[in-house]
Design a protein around this motif. Structure first.
Motif, short mmCIF file in Angstrom:
data_model
loop_
_atom_site.label_atom_id
_atom_site.label_comp_id
_atom_site.label_asym_id
_atom_site.label_seq_id
_atom_site.Cartn_x
_atom_site.Cartn_y
_atom_site.Cartn_z
N TRP A 186 -2.12 8.12 -1.56
CA TRP A 186 -2.84 6.98 -0.95
C TRP A 186 -2.46 7.35 0.83
O TRP A 186 -1.35 7.07 1.16
N THR A 187 -3.56 7.73 1.28
CA THR A 187 -3.15 8.12 2.85
C THR A 187 -4.18 7.54 3.73
O THR A 187 -3.91 7.25 5.02
N ASP A 188 -5.45 7.28 3.28
CA ASP A 188 -6.25 6.56 4.26
C ASP A 188 -5.99 5.48 5.11
O ASP A 188 -6.66 5.18 6.01
N GLY A 225 1.17 3.47 -3.27
CA GLY A 225 0.49 4.56 -3.35
C GLY A 225 1.05 5.85 -2.78
O GLY A 225 0.57 7.03 -2.64
N TYR A 230 -8.04 -1.76 -4.41
CA TYR A 230 -6.75 -1.10 -4.74
C TYR A 230 -5.98 -2.00 -5.71
O TYR A 230 -6.02 -3.05 -5.83
N TYR A 252 0.98 -1.31 0.04
CA TYR A 252 0.20 -0.18 0.00
C TYR A 252 0.93 1.24 -0.02
O TYR A 252 0.56 2.30 -0.76
N ASP A 294 -4.56 9.63 -9.01
CA ASP A 294 -4.02 8.32 -9.53
C ASP A 294 -3.00 8.51 -10.65
O ASP A 294 -3.15 9.77 -11.41
#
Length: 190
Positions: free
Chosen positions: A55-57, A50, A104, A46, A152
């Motif tokens: 991508w941080t969630d 990301g 993802y 991840y 993205d």
């Protein structure tokens, strides 16, 4: 903190016949399911895939939260390896009534632009379509969907369309502008 407009596109396939194949990449590229739930490995994928596209969630998830997620029946991680090195992954998450979401999907920066992405997406989508065969009691897949956004990679939307995904929703929302976290502080950004 400033905000930026982010466009999110939702795409779907409603039949296995919608899936369009991709050319196989050159070299020794293999795709393997990570069958043992591993928070460390999943977080590595991840953050590495990301990190440069914000991508941080999941970065704040605890080990226990990762473990809980990965142990849910039907959640699958398929990893592309280039000569034994992880190059990217696709994560599948079954939902109700035969729906599977590609939650993802992506490649580590060093492996982008080498035709691995289309191949991995086609393979992962095929695994979404046959997911119920590996998970007794699950409803056979009737729909595979995903979303991508303007944060993205620049080729993401085109890759999904080339694999036969059809657009079913578009949204534009203001989101806080955050710096790309990278796979770890100070990592080289490609």
């Amino acid at each position: 903190m400033s905000s930026v407009p982010v466009t999110t596109w939702s795409l779907e396939q409603t039949s296995p016949g919608d899936l369009l194949p991709a050319a196989a990449p050159e070299g020794d590229v293999r795709i393997v399911r990570a069958e043992v739930p591993s928070p460390e490995f999943s977080r590595f994928l991840y953050a590495s895939v990301g990190g440069d596209i914000r991508w941080t969630d999941r970065l704040g998830w605890t080990y226990a939260r990762w473990q809980e997620h990965l142990e849910r029946p039907g959640v699958e991680t398929w990893v592309a390896y280039d000569r034994g090195t992880p190059a990217g992954y696709v994560e599948l998450e079954p939902q109700d009534e035969g729906v599977v979401e590609i939650v993802y999907f992506g490649l580590l920066p060093a492996f982008r632009g080498r035709r691995i992405g289309g191949h991995l997406l086609a393979y992962g989508t095929a695994r979404a379509w046959d997911l119920a065969e590996r998970w007794p009691g699950r409803t056979p897949t009737k729909r595979v969907w995903l979303h991508t956004c303007s944060k993205d990679g620049e080729f993401a939307l085109d890759n999904y369309r080339r694999r036969g995904f059809a657009l079913f929703d578009t949204k534009v929302e203001l989101e806080p502008e955050v710096p790309a976290p990278g796979p770890w502080p100070g990592a080289h950004q490609a």
